[in-house]
Motif scaffolding. Sequence first.
Motif, PDB file in Angstrom:
ATOM      1  N   CYS A 136      28.471  39.711 118.514  1.00  0.00           N
ATOM      2  CA  CYS A 136      27.277  40.406 118.997  1.00  0.00           C
ATOM      3  C   CYS A 136      26.641  41.241 117.896  1.00  0.00           C
ATOM      4  O   CYS A 136      27.332  41.727 117.003  1.00  0.00           O
ATOM      5  CB  CYS A 136      27.640  41.342 120.146  1.00  0.00           C
ATOM      6  N   ALA A 137      25.321  41.424 118.001  1.00  0.00           N
ATOM      7  CA  ALA A 137      24.597  42.292 117.077  1.00  0.00           C
ATOM      8  C   ALA A 137      24.028  43.504 117.804  1.00  0.00           C
ATOM      9  O   ALA A 137      24.115  44.623 117.342  1.00  0.00           O
ATOM     10  CB  ALA A 137      23.473  41.526 116.394  1.00  0.00           C
ATOM     11  N   LYS A 138      23.440  43.300 118.978  1.00  0.00           N
ATOM     12  CA  LYS A 138      22.762  44.381 119.678  1.00  0.00           C
ATOM     13  C   LYS A 138      22.881  44.284 121.195  1.00  0.00           C
ATOM     14  O   LYS A 138      23.182  45.261 121.863  1.00  0.00           O
ATOM     15  CB  LYS A 138      21.275  44.374 119.277  1.00  0.00           C
ATOM     16  N   PHE A 139      22.639  43.077 121.761  1.00  0.00           N
ATOM     17  CA  PHE A 139      22.461  42.984 123.212  1.00  0.00           C
ATOM     18  C   PHE A 139      23.687  43.427 123.998  1.00  0.00           C
ATOM     19  O   PHE A 139      23.576  44.037 125.047  1.00  0.00           O
ATOM     20  CB  PHE A 139      22.063  41.556 123.618  1.00  0.00           C
ATOM     21  N   CYS A 140      24.892  43.141 123.524  1.00  0.00           N
ATOM     22  CA  CYS A 140      26.097  43.523 124.253  1.00  0.00           C
ATOM     23  C   CYS A 140      26.881  44.582 123.488  1.00  0.00           C
ATOM     24  O   CYS A 140      28.042  44.834 123.776  1.00  0.00           O
ATOM     25  CB  CYS A 140      26.984  42.315 124.520  1.00  0.00           C
ATOM     26  N   ALA A 141      26.247  45.191 122.482  1.00  0.00           N
ATOM     27  CA  ALA A 141      26.881  46.285 121.766  1.00  0.00           C
ATOM     28  C   ALA A 141      26.427  47.596 122.388  1.00  0.00           C
ATOM     29  O   ALA A 141      25.686  47.623 123.365  1.00  0.00           O
ATOM     30  CB  ALA A 141      26.516  46.231 120.285  1.00  0.00           C
ATOM     31  N   ALA A 142      26.913  48.695 121.811  1.00  0.00           N
ATOM     32  CA  ALA A 142      26.570  49.997 122.356  1.00  0.00           C
ATOM     33  C   ALA A 142      25.067  50.218 122.293  1.00  0.00           C
ATOM     34  O   ALA A 142      24.407  49.826 121.341  1.00  0.00           O
ATOM     35  CB  ALA A 142      27.290  51.088 121.571  1.00  0.00           C
ATOM     36  N   ALA A 143      24.528  50.877 123.311  1.00  0.00           N
ATOM     37  CA  ALA A 143      23.106  51.178 123.306  1.00  0.00           C
ATOM     38  C   ALA A 143      22.744  51.953 122.052  1.00  0.00           C
ATOM     39  O   ALA A 143      23.457  52.834 121.613  1.00  0.00           O
ATOM     40  CB  ALA A 143      22.756  51.996 124.546  1.00  0.00           C
ATOM     41  N   GLU A 144      21.598  51.594 121.459  1.00  0.00           N
ATOM     42  CA  GLU A 144      21.069  52.237 120.265  1.00  0.00           C
ATOM     43  C   GLU A 144      21.863  51.916 118.999  1.00  0.00           C
ATOM     44  O   GLU A 144      21.657  52.540 117.960  1.00  0.00           O
ATOM     45  CB  GLU A 144      20.990  53.764 120.437  1.00  0.00           C
ATOM     46  N   HIS A 145      22.794  50.994 119.054  1.00  0.00           N
ATOM     47  CA  HIS A 145      23.565  50.650 117.870  1.00  0.00           C
ATOM     48  C   HIS A 145      23.381  49.171 117.527  1.00  0.00           C
ATOM     49  O   HIS A 145      23.162  48.342 118.403  1.00  0.00           O
ATOM     50  CB  HIS A 145      25.044  50.951 118.059  1.00  0.00           C
ATOM     51  N   VAL A 146      23.496  48.866 116.242  1.00  0.00           N
ATOM     52  CA  VAL A 146      23.387  47.499 115.757  1.00  0.00           C
ATOM     53  C   VAL A 146      24.600  47.204 114.887  1.00  0.00           C
ATOM     54  O   VAL A 146      24.997  48.033 114.069  1.00  0.00           O
ATOM     55  CB  VAL A 146      22.092  47.300 114.931  1.00  0.00           C
ATOM     56  N   PHE A 147      25.215  46.040 115.104  1.00  0.00           N
ATOM     57  CA  PHE A 147      26.391  45.645 114.348  1.00  0.00           C
ATOM     58  C   PHE A 147      26.071  44.355 113.595  1.00  0.00           C
ATOM     59  O   PHE A 147      26.118  43.274 114.164  1.00  0.00           O
ATOM     60  CB  PHE A 147      27.598  45.449 115.277  1.00  0.00           C
ATOM     61  N   LEU A 148      25.722  44.504 112.309  1.00  0.00           N
ATOM     62  CA  LEU A 148      25.261  43.361 111.517  1.00  0.00           C
ATOM     63  C   LEU A 148      26.045  43.265 110.215  1.00  0.00           C
ATOM     64  O   LEU A 148      26.532  44.263 109.691  1.00  0.00           O
ATOM     65  CB  LEU A 148      23.777  43.522 111.157  1.00  0.00           C
ATOM     66  N   ASP A 149      26.112  42.033 109.700  1.00  0.00           N
ATOM     67  CA  ASP A 149      26.600  41.872 108.335  1.00  0.00           C
ATOM     68  C   ASP A 149      25.376  41.791 107.418  1.00  0.00           C
ATOM     69  O   ASP A 149      24.236  41.995 107.848  1.00  0.00           O
ATOM     70  CB  ASP A 149      27.511  40.647 108.216  1.00  0.00           C
ATOM     71  N   GLU A 150      25.608  41.486 106.156  1.00  0.00           N
ATOM     72  CA  GLU A 150      24.511  41.501 105.187  1.00  0.00           C
ATOM     73  C   GLU A 150      23.520  40.361 105.384  1.00  0.00           C
ATOM     74  O   GLU A 150      22.452  40.353 104.776  1.00  0.00           O
ATOM     75  CB  GLU A 150      25.070  41.445 103.765  1.00  0.00           C
ATOM     76  N   ASP A 151      23.829  39.398 106.262  1.00  0.00           N
ATOM     77  CA  ASP A 151      22.914  38.298 106.549  1.00  0.00           C
ATOM     78  C   ASP A 151      22.232  38.449 107.900  1.00  0.00           C
ATOM     79  O   ASP A 151      21.671  37.485 108.432  1.00  0.00           O
ATOM     80  CB  ASP A 151      23.668  36.967 106.495  1.00  0.00           C
ATOM     81  N   ALA A 152      22.311  39.640 108.493  1.00  0.00           N
ATOM     82  CA  ALA A 152      21.688  39.933 109.795  1.00  0.00           C
ATOM     83  C   ALA A 152      22.328  39.159 110.935  1.00  0.00           C
ATOM     84  O   ALA A 152      21.672  38.827 111.919  1.00  0.00           O
ATOM     85  CB  ALA A 152      20.180  39.683 109.749  1.00  0.00           C
ATOM     86  N   ARG A 153      23.614  38.868 110.809  1.00  0.00           N
ATOM     87  CA  ARG A 153      24.354  38.193 111.863  1.00  0.00           C
ATOM     88  C   ARG A 153      25.286  39.203 112.531  1.00  0.00           C
ATOM     89  O   ARG A 153      25.820  40.105 111.890  1.00  0.00           O
ATOM     90  CB  ARG A 153      25.169  37.033 111.281  1.00  0.00           C
TER      91      ARG A 153
END
Length: 522
Positions: free
Chosen positions: A458-475
């Motif tokens: 997951c990056a955003k939709f099922c992560a914590a509200a207001e948080h983004v979990f990405l690697d350096e390739d936006a995945r």
Amino acid sequence: MSPRSPREISVLVPPDLAPLYPDDPSRIGPYLVLGRLGQGSTGTVYAAVDTASTSSGDRLVAVKLLRSPELESPDVYPALAQRLRNLSAVDSHRVVTPLAFDADANPPWLSMPYIAGQRLSHYVTKRGGLGVGKLIALATALAEGLSALHARGVAHGSLRPSEVLLESHGPHIMECAVAADSERLRGSGATWLGPERYRGGVATPAADVFAWGAVVAFAGTGRLPFGPGEPEEISQRVASGSFSLDGLPKGLRPVVGRALDPNPDRRPSLREVIGAVIAVWQTENTEAGEVPGTDSREEIGRILEREWHGVEPPPRVPEVIRLEGRMSNHRPTRTLFLAGAVTVAAVLIGGGVWGISQLTGGGTEAGPVADDISDVPEEDPAEEEEDPGTLVVRFDPAEQEESEAGEEERAWTYTPVTREDDIPRNQGIPSHEAWAEQWEEDGDPAEAVIRPDAEVKCAKFCAAAEHVFLDEDARGTWDLTGSDFVGYLSWGPVMIVEITFAEDQEGDGPREVVKVVELFSD
């Protein structure tokens, strides 16, 4: 073994630490930055090294650069400095407080103890509502943490499940540095805002009591207490006191119901909340014949803390950090430290791979690989085509048809999508709808079954509200399974994901998905 260079130190780091972006700082104040821990609406949190610490287990800290709309005016910085001073004086292990801070820096920053754990929002999403013991332990700890904040004149203002971190010693309240503006919270935080906050009121202890009630209700039932819907719909239910506590232990319903009262003057104080919750715990244990022989608050706290002993974070990985050159200009080199030796290898971080040249600080130029470049065969264009077993698609809940099959057996409608440009970076976090509009349809809708054991990032939709979990390739980098993922397809936002189909599928039914990676932008 030769002695370690004085320009090297050993640090225990998270195994899934996300890499830094090209424009991330290599140093913040006195701290050497190693990687990203998360990004939220009030700034970015980095893992960093306190080079003055003599213990490898204590060197890692979390450092947050504060960037948010609430800090755009220079007039707010004196109040920010005072709030951070007050936070530093909070005496409670239930609140993540600053170790150091600089409110005059541009941007301001604060360092905090690094705590490995799992956000309450993820924990409940994966496992459902908490059992009675854990729920009472959570309710008591959150009330005690908020009480400690209020004693120093600090109202949290935006307590939500995403801002509660669980680990083996219990819950910790996070994101206390900036009281988020109520207008900005209305979209994603309507469930946790009392009516007075939704109307634009400032953060107050009474508003924190309301948020406490909403968080406890969610944690105990696994459902939103005011139900799903658009923010305006939720706010109307909040204002009328239309909540559901079905599934919450009966003993807790009266105090949680009072906390959710639309009128802040009728909500209980935190002292009342703590007393009522502990009374429920004592009643539960008396009925079970297990009531302790003491009424000491400290003893009860130690007993409740045992509820969390099974919530263990993944072990950290020892790494050697090379303090090379001028540290303010050079990003530190991170080398995996295994079996007592320093091994230069490809280190897997947050789902991305850093090659040997990155680890050693090598340049981008390669040495000669052939005497005659003409001898190198040209690549077959057909070999460069994307694997047909992988597609970038859009999942839209509005396009899903009703099905009598269970969520794990049903087929889900997807539409292939593409975009001509690269994924934009460092432009702020878009809404899911705005993000989905950037992609163009690239084929006809089709159906697929998502395996329960499918790997999900997951990056955003099922992560914590207001948080983004990405690697350096936006995945995406946040781990879930297919069983977790399908729950979002029935009610969540529009999602752009890369799906991988099974190669071992039998039969002629819809194709089976074995991997899902959300694509997103920051």
